[in-house]
Enzyme design. Structure first.
Site, PDB file in Angstrom:
ATOM      1  N   SER A  21      47.677  11.579 -81.681  1.00 17.31           N
ATOM      2  CA  SER A  21      48.312  11.336 -82.964  1.00 17.31           C
ATOM      3  C   SER A  21      48.505  12.672 -83.668  1.00 17.31           C
ATOM      4  O   SER A  21      48.501  13.717 -83.014  1.00 17.31           O
ATOM      5  CB  SER A  21      47.463  10.368 -83.801  1.00 17.31           C
ATOM      6  N   ASN A  22      48.661  12.671 -84.966  1.00 15.79           N
ATOM      7  CA  ASN A  22      48.765  13.920 -85.727  1.00 15.79           C
ATOM      8  C   ASN A  22      48.096  13.699 -87.081  1.00 15.79           C
ATOM      9  O   ASN A  22      47.659  12.588 -87.385  1.00 15.79           O
ATOM     10  CB  ASN A  22      50.226  14.347 -85.872  1.00 15.79           C
ATOM     11  N   ALA A  23      48.027  14.770 -87.894  1.00 18.93           N
ATOM     12  CA  ALA A  23      47.223  14.730 -89.118  1.00 18.93           C
ATOM     13  C   ALA A  23      48.001  14.227 -90.335  1.00 18.93           C
ATOM     14  O   ALA A  23      47.559  14.416 -91.475  1.00 18.93           O
ATOM     15  CB  ALA A  23      46.664  16.120 -89.397  1.00 18.93           C
TER      16      ALA A  23
END
Ligand code: C5P
Length: 206
Positions: A21-23
């Site tokens: 995923s990402n932040a």
């Protein structure tokens, strides 16, 4: 107007418990949803997993993967006047998803990734009379890349910002219109940027 908004990250599963995923915090997308509601618009919010409460009054759809976000948007967009793509969608997913939890073998693991569906580009292709506004988060050749995405995703405008925007309370954005011209530059809190953007959209896409 009735506005579809995508927000937050998506997740791509390697097995049943691990994902990429990402932040993305979803703050920009949720701030836009709040600003649109405050301006009297109907909001359809399709969101990846975030720690935020959806604004009161919006129609809310929680999704996890890019495929789920894509399916929800395809279903909901025909009933909307336009879409704001503020989600930080995963560009790649593992070619295979392992069943259960993959156990360690003591050996390195090689994974193969394939591109995910580009949700905004797909909506743009079939937009008809609807408008499409994208976000571009760029670190190199920022403006040129944003203008290229504006065209390739059939957007009517694109909002350029930088990786510093991720998870932060404030943002610096450049709004680029359909001709590739700078329509506005704002550097302020995300809620204020959201308010200015909804105002601009209201004038632009009546
Ligand atoms: O990741 P990228 O810079 O291409 O994102 C530009 C715009 O396209 C953003 O508005 C993002 O929400 C959208 N996008 C999408 N589906 C993808 C990748 C990006 O809707 N798979």
């Amino acid at each position: 107007m009735r506005i579809l908004i995508t927000a937050g990250p998506t997740r791509e599963y390697l097995d049943d418990v691990r994902f990429l995923s990402n932040a993305s915090s979803g703050k920009m997308g949720y701030a836009i949803a709040s600003a649109a509601l405050a301006a009297g618009h109907q909001v359809v919010l399709v969101s990846g997993p975030v720690a935020l409460v959806p604004p009161t009054g919006c129609e809310y759809y929680a999704v996890e993967t890019t495929a789920e976000m894509h399916a929800a948007c395809q279903r909901l967009f025909p009933e909307c006047d336009g879409v704001i793509g503020a989600a930080a969608v995963c560009d790649y997913r593992p070619r295979e998803r392992w069943q259960g939890k993959r156990t360690k073998t003591g050996q390195p693991v090689v994974l193969e990734f394939v591109e995910t569906e580009d949700i905004l580009a797909a909506l743009g292709r079939d937009k008809g009379p609807r408008w499409v506004l994208g976000f571009a988060l760029e670190s190199q050749n920022a403006r040129a890349n944003a203008v290229r995405k504006l065209a390739s995703k059939h957007c009517d405008a694109i909002v350029l910002n930088s990786p510093q925007a991720i998870g932060s309370e404030s943002n610096r954005v450049e709004v680029i219109d359909s001709r590739g011209e700078t329509a506005a530059v704002w550097e302020t809190s995300k809620p204020e940027i959201a308010r200015l953007l909804i105002d601009w959209i209201g004038q632009q896409f009546r």
